[in-house]
Design a protein around this motif. Structure first.
Motif, PDB file in Angstrom:
ATOM      1  N   LEU A  32       0.832  -1.204   0.000  1.00 40.68           N
ATOM      2  CA  LEU A  32       0.000   0.000   0.000  1.00 40.68           C
ATOM      3  C   LEU A  32       0.871   1.260   0.000  1.00 40.68           C
ATOM      4  CD1 LEU A  32      -2.675  -1.137   2.616  1.00 40.68           C
ATOM      5  CD2 LEU A  32      -3.125  -0.647   0.202  1.00 40.68           C
ATOM      6  N   TRP A  33       1.895   1.249   0.826  1.00 50.39           N
ATOM      7  CA  TRP A  33       2.778   2.414   0.940  1.00 50.39           C
ATOM      8  C   TRP A  33       3.485   2.692  -0.387  1.00 50.39           C
ATOM      9  CZ3 TRP A  33       6.670   2.938   5.604  1.00 50.39           C
ATOM     10  CH2 TRP A  33       7.046   4.287   5.733  1.00 50.39           C
ATOM     11  N   GLN A  34       3.983   1.631  -1.002  1.00 52.53           N
ATOM     12  CA  GLN A  34       4.696   1.786  -2.259  1.00 52.53           C
ATOM     13  C   GLN A  34       3.766   2.175  -3.405  1.00 52.53           C
ATOM     14  OE1 GLN A  34       6.501  -2.079  -2.195  1.00 52.53           O
ATOM     15  NE2 GLN A  34       8.358  -1.356  -1.188  1.00 52.53           N
ATOM     16  N   SER A  35       2.458   2.001  -3.202  1.00 51.41           N
ATOM     17  CA  SER A  35       1.460   2.419  -4.193  1.00 51.41           C
ATOM     18  C   SER A  35       0.908   3.809  -3.872  1.00 51.41           C
ATOM     19  CB  SER A  35       0.307   1.404  -4.226  1.00 51.41           C
ATOM     20  OG  SER A  35       0.769   0.132  -4.619  1.00 51.41           O
ATOM     21  N   ASP A  36       1.605   4.521  -2.982  1.00 54.51           N
ATOM     22  CA  ASP A  36       1.216   5.873  -2.570  1.00 54.51           C
ATOM     23  C   ASP A  36      -0.118   5.917  -1.836  1.00 54.51           C
ATOM     24  OD1 ASP A  36       3.532   7.120  -3.545  1.00 54.51           O
ATOM     25  OD2 ASP A  36       2.685   7.258  -5.565  1.00 54.51           O
ATOM     26  N   LYS A  37      -0.505   4.803  -1.261  1.00 54.73           N
ATOM     27  CA  LYS A  37      -1.709   4.764  -0.424  1.00 54.73           C
ATOM     28  C   LYS A  37      -1.247   4.827   1.038  1.00 54.73           C
ATOM     29  CE  LYS A  37      -4.298   2.065  -3.838  1.00 54.73           C
ATOM     30  NZ  LYS A  37      -5.023   0.790  -4.121  1.00 54.73           N
ATOM     31  N   THR A  38      -0.690   5.989   1.370  1.00 54.52           N
ATOM     32  CA  THR A  38      -0.015   6.141   2.660  1.00 54.52           C
ATOM     33  C   THR A  38      -0.966   5.989   3.838  1.00 54.52           C
ATOM     34  OG1 THR A  38       1.535   7.649   1.567  1.00 54.52           O
ATOM     35  CG2 THR A  38       1.554   7.608   3.968  1.00 54.52           C
ATOM     36  N   ASP A  39      -2.138   6.596   3.739  1.00 55.19           N
ATOM     37  CA  ASP A  39      -3.082   6.504   4.860  1.00 55.19           C
ATOM     38  C   ASP A  39      -3.528   5.066   5.091  1.00 55.19           C
ATOM     39  OD1 ASP A  39      -2.916   9.217   5.244  1.00 55.19           O
ATOM     40  OD2 ASP A  39      -4.733   9.676   4.102  1.00 55.19           O
ATOM     41  N   GLU A  40      -3.776   4.342   3.985  1.00 56.62           N
ATOM     42  CA  GLU A  40      -4.170   2.942   4.109  1.00 56.62           C
ATOM     43  C   GLU A  40      -3.038   2.116   4.712  1.00 56.62           C
ATOM     44  OE1 GLU A  40      -4.616   4.868   1.481  1.00 56.62           O
ATOM     45  OE2 GLU A  40      -6.426   4.337   0.355  1.00 56.62           O
ATOM     46  N   ALA A  41      -1.814   2.417   4.306  1.00 53.11           N
ATOM     47  CA  ALA A  41      -0.662   1.705   4.866  1.00 53.11           C
ATOM     48  C   ALA A  41      -0.542   1.968   6.361  1.00 53.11           C
ATOM     49  CB  ALA A  41       0.611   2.143   4.150  1.00 53.11           C
ATOM     50  N   GLU A  42      -0.720   3.226   6.742  1.00 49.21           N
ATOM     51  CA  GLU A  42      -0.636   3.576   8.160  1.00 49.21           C
ATOM     52  C   GLU A  42      -1.704   2.844   8.965  1.00 49.21           C
ATOM     53  OE1 GLU A  42      -0.744   7.556  11.027  1.00 49.21           O
ATOM     54  OE2 GLU A  42      -0.797   7.757   8.840  1.00 49.21           O
ATOM     55  N   ASN A  43      -2.905   2.783   8.426  1.00 45.78           N
ATOM     56  CA  ASN A  43      -3.982   2.063   9.105  1.00 45.78           C
ATOM     57  C   ASN A  43      -3.651   0.583   9.257  1.00 45.78           C
ATOM     58  OD1 ASN A  43      -5.553   4.371   9.347  1.00 45.78           O
ATOM     59  ND2 ASN A  43      -6.646   4.018   7.429  1.00 45.78           N
ATOM     60  N   MET A  44      -3.036   0.006   8.239  1.00 47.37           N
ATOM     61  CA  MET A  44      -2.643  -1.403   8.300  1.00 47.37           C
ATOM     62  C   MET A  44      -1.581  -1.618   9.373  1.00 47.37           C
ATOM     63  SD  MET A  44      -2.934  -4.524   7.194  1.00 47.37           S
ATOM     64  CE  MET A  44      -3.824  -4.429   5.625  1.00 47.37           C
ATOM     65  N   PHE A  45      -0.586  -0.736   9.419  1.00 46.57           N
ATOM     66  CA  PHE A  45       0.442  -0.838  10.458  1.00 46.57           C
ATOM     67  C   PHE A  45      -0.185  -0.721  11.853  1.00 46.57           C
ATOM     68  CE2 PHE A  45       3.635   0.672   7.156  1.00 46.57           C
ATOM     69  CZ  PHE A  45       4.325  -0.525   7.113  1.00 46.57           C
ATOM     70  N   GLU A  46      -1.188   0.131  11.989  1.00 48.06           N
ATOM     71  CA  GLU A  46      -1.841   0.279  13.289  1.00 48.06           C
ATOM     72  C   GLU A  46      -2.560  -1.002  13.701  1.00 48.06           C
ATOM     73  OE1 GLU A  46      -4.340   3.710  13.164  1.00 48.06           O
ATOM     74  OE2 GLU A  46      -2.674   5.111  13.255  1.00 48.06           O
ATOM     75  N   ARG A  47      -3.204  -1.637  12.747  1.00 44.63           N
ATOM     76  CA  ARG A  47      -3.890  -2.898  13.055  1.00 44.63           C
ATOM     77  C   ARG A  47      -2.881  -3.974  13.454  1.00 44.63           C
ATOM     78  NH1 ARG A  47      -7.127  -1.284   8.608  1.00 44.63           N
ATOM     79  NH2 ARG A  47      -6.124  -2.740   7.161  1.00 44.63           N
ATOM     80  N   ILE A  48      -1.758  -4.009  12.751  1.00 43.71           N
ATOM     81  CA  ILE A  48      -0.718  -5.001  13.067  1.00 43.71           C
ATOM     82  C   ILE A  48      -0.157  -4.726  14.460  1.00 43.71           C
ATOM     83  CG2 ILE A  48       1.522  -5.954  12.408  1.00 43.71           C
ATOM     84  CD1 ILE A  48       0.870  -5.018   9.520  1.00 43.71           C
ATOM     85  N   ALA A  49       0.078  -3.451  14.765  1.00 42.89           N
ATOM     86  CA  ALA A  49       0.644  -3.087  16.066  1.00 42.89           C
ATOM     87  C   ALA A  49      -0.260  -3.531  17.211  1.00 42.89           C
ATOM     88  CB  ALA A  49       0.877  -1.578  16.125  1.00 42.89           C
ATOM     89  N   LYS A  50      -1.561  -3.410  17.021  1.00 40.74           N
ATOM     90  CA  LYS A  50      -2.505  -3.835  18.054  1.00 40.74           C
ATOM     91  C   LYS A  50      -2.535  -5.351  18.199  1.00 40.74           C
ATOM     92  CE  LYS A  50      -5.568   0.176  17.623  1.00 40.74           C
ATOM     93  NZ  LYS A  50      -6.907   0.651  17.191  1.00 40.74           N
ATOM     94  N   ALA A  51      -2.396  -6.043  17.069  1.00 39.88           N
ATOM     95  CA  ALA A  51      -2.473  -7.510  17.094  1.00 39.88           C
ATOM     96  C   ALA A  51      -1.168  -8.157  17.543  1.00 39.88           C
ATOM     97  CB  ALA A  51      -2.855  -8.025  15.704  1.00 39.88           C
ATOM     98  N   GLU A  52      -0.045  -7.481  17.265  1.00 39.84           N
ATOM     99  CA  GLU A  52       1.275  -8.050  17.560  1.00 39.84           C
ATOM    100  C   GLU A  52       1.954  -7.196  18.631  1.00 39.84           C
ATOM    101  OE1 GLU A  52       2.265 -10.830  16.225  1.00 39.84           O
ATOM    102  OE2 GLU A  52       0.816 -11.057  14.590  1.00 39.84           O
ATOM    103  N   SER A  53       1.613  -7.433  19.863  1.00 47.90           N
ATOM    104  CA  SER A  53       2.032  -6.556  20.959  1.00 47.90           C
ATOM    105  C   SER A  53       3.539  -6.572  21.223  1.00 47.90           C
ATOM    106  CB  SER A  53       1.296  -6.935  22.243  1.00 47.90           C
ATOM    107  OG  SER A  53       1.577  -8.282  22.609  1.00 47.90           O
ATOM    108  N   LYS A  54       4.236  -7.588  20.729  1.00 44.65           N
ATOM    109  CA  LYS A  54       5.677  -7.676  20.989  1.00 44.65           C
ATOM    110  C   LYS A  54       6.530  -7.163  19.824  1.00 44.65           C
ATOM    111  CE  LYS A  54       5.301 -11.560  24.210  1.00 44.65           C
ATOM    112  NZ  LYS A  54       5.739 -12.951  24.521  1.00 44.65           N
ATOM    113  N   GLU A  55       5.898  -6.842  18.707  1.00 39.71           N
ATOM    114  CA  GLU A  55       6.635  -6.409  17.516  1.00 39.71           C
ATOM    115  C   GLU A  55       6.786  -4.883  17.508  1.00 39.71           C
ATOM    116  OE1 GLU A  55       8.075  -8.215  15.337  1.00 39.71           O
ATOM    117  OE2 GLU A  55       7.201 -10.214  15.557  1.00 39.71           O
ATOM    118  N   TRP A  56       8.037  -4.396  17.371  1.00 36.73           N
ATOM    119  CA  TRP A  56       8.281  -2.955  17.367  1.00 36.73           C
ATOM    120  C   TRP A  56       8.184  -2.339  15.981  1.00 36.73           C
ATOM    121  CZ3 TRP A  56      12.463  -1.009  14.552  1.00 36.73           C
ATOM    122  CH2 TRP A  56      13.445  -1.938  14.160  1.00 36.73           C
ATOM    123  N   LEU A  57       8.332  -3.134  14.935  1.00 37.31           N
ATOM    124  CA  LEU A  57       8.391  -2.585  13.579  1.00 37.31           C
ATOM    125  C   LEU A  57       7.119  -1.849  13.141  1.00 37.31           C
ATOM    126  CD1 LEU A  57      10.391  -5.407  11.785  1.00 37.31           C
ATOM    127  CD2 LEU A  57      11.076  -3.006  11.974  1.00 37.31           C
TER     128      LEU A  57
END
Length: 206
Positions: A32-57
């Motif tokens: 998504l990010w590489q397709s210039d869909k930055t907001d969608e990419a950010e939302n995806m990272f946020e969902r991953i961050a909530k689901a993967e509590s030990k991952e810092w990336l």
């Protein structure tokens, strides 16, 4: 100071079939990010961050997206909202991964956003801290290309601001390109940006 913009480049190679939900989510976010869909990419990272509590990336990339979006923003309210969000996720990431060189570098980037926005107000407040962060990053990982490049690029910007010779920093940035050439990311999703920007700065030195 606005010449300190760091272009983020992500080279995601060697990804075959992702076997975990984390890998699938990260791959999708980068697509998504590489397709210039930055907001969608950010939302995806946020969902991953909530689901993967030990991952810092995921938190790291949310911080980076908001840092990158903040360059050249003129509205202080918008800038503050973006950089506050970047700081929030950096703080979370740092609780997951202590003494992390990439997080120290990104912290310096976020503070540089403030200096670039208003050097008179934030230069005295953050300049020393930015230098300290890059110095610590280099001490922890002397061969990290982003630590080497960003510290030299920051020092070059400061030298230009004060009318000092920038030639020594040109040489340091040129040396950092060799580190980019030999750097091996710890994973497909590990930060791997900066080489193109370093090459641009070296070219401008000539």
């Amino acid at each position: 100071m606005r010449n300190l913009i760091i272009i983020a480049l992500f080279v995601i190679t060697g990804i075959t079939q992702a076997q975990t939900n984390f890998e699938k989510g990260m791959t999708k976010a980068f697509e998504l990010w590489q397709s210039d869909k930055t907001d969608e990419a950010e939302n995806m990272f946020e969902r991953i961050a909530k689901a993967e509590s030990k991952e810092w990336l995921p938190n790291y990339y949310i911080a980076q997206i908001n840092s990158l979006k903040s360059w050249n923003v003129k509205d202080e309210a918008i800038l503050k909202a973006q950089l506050d969000k970047a700081q929030e996720h950096l703080d979370i990431a740092m609780t997951k991964s202590e003494e992390n060189v990439e997080l120290l570098i990104m912290q310096a980037q976020v503070l540089t956003n403030w200096v670039a926005y208003d050097g008179a107000t934030y230069g005295m407040k953050y300049a020393g801290k930015i230098t300290e962060l890059y110095t610590k990053a280099l001490e922890l990982a002397p061969t990290n290309p982003r630590a080497a490049f960003c510290k030299a690029d920051w020092s070059m910007g400061s030298a230009k601001y004060f009318g000092q010779d920038t030639a020594p920093y040109c040489k340091e940035i040129e040396a950092s390109i060799e580190l980019f050439d030999t750097f091996k990311p710890e994973s497909d999703f590990y930060p791997n940006w900066g080489k193109e920007r370093a090459e641009q700065v070296v070219e401008s030195c000539k």
